[in-house]
Design a protein around this motif. Structure first.
Motif, mmCIF file in Angstrom:
data_model
loop_
_atom_site.group_PDB
_atom_site.id
_atom_site.type_symbol
_atom_site.label_atom_id
_atom_site.label_comp_id
_atom_site.label_asym_id
_atom_site.label_seq_id
_atom_site.Cartn_x
_atom_site.Cartn_y
_atom_site.Cartn_z
ATOM 1 N N ASP A 82 0.838 -1.205 0.000
ATOM 2 C CA ASP A 82 0.000 0.000 0.000
ATOM 3 C C ASP A 82 0.873 1.255 0.000
ATOM 4 N N ARG A 83 0.630 2.117 -0.950
ATOM 5 C CA ARG A 83 1.394 3.369 -1.051
ATOM 6 C C ARG A 83 0.488 4.586 -0.896
ATOM 7 N N THR A 84 -0.640 4.379 -0.268
ATOM 8 C CA THR A 84 -1.583 5.477 -0.061
ATOM 9 C C THR A 84 -0.943 6.600 0.745
ATOM 10 N N ARG A 85 -1.043 7.797 0.225
ATOM 11 C CA ARG A 85 -0.617 8.981 0.959
ATOM 12 C C ARG A 85 -1.873 9.818 1.196
ATOM 13 N N GLY A 86 -2.526 9.503 2.294
ATOM 14 C CA GLY A 86 -3.800 10.138 2.596
ATOM 15 C C GLY A 86 -3.669 11.574 3.054
ATOM 16 N N GLU A 104 -5.551 6.938 9.628
ATOM 17 C CA GLU A 104 -5.220 5.859 8.691
ATOM 18 C C GLU A 104 -6.022 4.597 9.015
ATOM 19 N N TYR A 107 -9.483 5.113 7.764
ATOM 20 C CA TYR A 107 -9.512 5.098 6.299
ATOM 21 C C TYR A 107 -9.555 3.670 5.762
ATOM 22 N N HIS A 108 -8.793 2.778 6.350
ATOM 23 C CA HIS A 108 -8.701 1.412 5.853
ATOM 24 C C HIS A 108 -9.776 0.484 6.438
#
Length: 283
Positions: A82-86, A104, A107-108
Motif C-alpha cells: 500500500d502506497r496510499t498517501r492520505g 489511517e 480510512y482502511h
C-alpha cells in the motif's frame, strides 16, 4: 532500503502479523533470515515495522511458514504494498503520530463501531465543539497548535461522509449528549449535527440513557475498526499515553463482547433519534 524513523500503527501491525506467522511455524528469526539471505536483525526490524517488505518476500515467508490462508496472505500483501498517501500525511511533524495513525486506521476500516460515554464521538463533532474540548484540556495551547488539531478532526469525517461512506455505528451515553463543553448554542448545534448525520445515513446512533438498567460500562470508551478479514480487525482504546492499538485475538474478542453488551443496554435507532430530538428542544 533505509529504515523508517517512525513506523505507523499499520506498518507495526503488518510486522506483528508476520512475526505471528513465524512463531506459529516454530521458527527463529535467524531461520527466516536464511530464507531471505538476510540477518536476524533485519528480520526483527521488519517485524517491528521499521523496515519495508515486498510482495515477493511476504509470499516467500508465508510459504516458508506453511501458511495456507490465502485471504490472510493477500491482505498482508496489500498492507505491504500500500502506497496510499492520505490527507493525514500533511500533519506529519505537525501533530503527534497518533493523529495520523487513527485517521489511517479509520480510512482502511471496512466498518467502524464506537462507544463513547463523556463526549460526542470525534467523527460527529462540530468544529466549535472540538475546539472547546481541546481548549479546556490545554488552555494555554497556541492557535498554531490548536487549529491543526481541530482541522484534523474535521477532516476525519470524510470516512463516513464521502461518496463511499464506511458503515459506522456508535453507542453514545446520555451524559455525552447533555454535557455542555461550550455554551447552549454550541450544544444545540452539536446535537443537530448528530441528527443530520443520522438522517443522511452516515451514522447509526444508539443512546444509553441515564435510567437504563443493566449498564456497568461507564468507564469504557473504544473504537473498533473492521479489517479486510476478522483476524486483521483493530481496537482503539484511550490509554494514559494516548491511544492504544489492540490486535491480540483475545482482546479483540473482549471488545466485540463489550460492544454487544453495551448495545443491548441502549435504545434502538428510532428511539435514540427521538431522544436526541427531545434533548435539542430542551436547549
Amino acid at each position: 532500503m533505509p529504515l523508517r524513523s517512525h513506523a505507523t500503527a499499520r506498518q507495526v501491525r503488518l510486522g506483528t502479523e508476520l512475526r505471528r506467522l513465524r512463531e506459529a511455524a516454530g521458527l527463529k528469526a535467524r531461520e527466516a533470515a536464511q530464507l531471505l539471505n538476510s540477518t536476524s536483525a533485519q528480520i526483527s526490524q521488519m517485524e517491528l515495522g521499521f523496515a519495508g517488505v515486498s510482495e515477493e518476500r511476504v509470499r516467500r515467508l508465508a510459504a516458508h511458514y506453511a501458511c495456507t490462508d490465502e485471504a490472510l496472505i493477500d491482505a498482508l500483501v496489500a498492507m505491504a504494498t500500500d502506497r496510499t498517501r492520505g490527507w493525514w500525511e500533511r500533519y506529519r511533524g505537525v501533530l503527534p503520530p497518533v493523529f495520523q495513525d487513527t485517521a489511517e486506521a479509520e480510512y482502511h476500516a471496512t466498518f467502524l463501531r464506537e462507544v463513547v460515554i463523556t463526549h460526542v464521538p470525534g467523527l460527529l463533532q462540530t468544529a466549535e465543539y472540538a475546539r472547546a474540548l481541546y481548549t479546556y484540556v490545554h488552555p494555554a495551547m497556541p492557535a498554531s497548535e490548536l487549529e491543526p488539531r481541530v482541522e484534523h478532526r474535521m477532516k476525519r469525517r470524510v470516512v463516513i461522509e464521502g461518496g463511499t461512506p464506511t458503515p459506522y455505528e456508535t453507542l453514545i451515553h446520555e451524559c455525552a449528549l447533555r454535557v455542555r463543553v461550550a455554551d447552549r448554542n454550541a450544544s444545540r448545534a452539536q446535537l443537530q449535527q448528530v441528527l443530520n448525520r443520522i438522517e443522511e445515513g452516515h451514522a447509526k446512533v444508539r443512546v444509553i440513557p441515564f435510567d437504563q438498567d443493566g449498564f456497568g460500562g461507564a468507564g469504557i470508551s473504544m473504537m473498533y475498526a473492521g479489517g479486510p478479514l476478522p483476524k486483521l480487525d483493530t481496537g482503539l482504546r484511550d490509554a494514559p499515553t494516548g491511544v492504544a492499538f489492540i490486535d491480540a485475538d483475545a482482546q479483540l474478542k473482549q471488545l466485540r463482547t463489550l460492544f454487544r453488551r453495551i448495545q443491548s443496554a441502549s435504545l434502538d435507532s428510532a428511539a435514540s433519534r427521538d431522544f436526541i430530538h427531545r434533548l435539542t428542544k430542551e436547549l
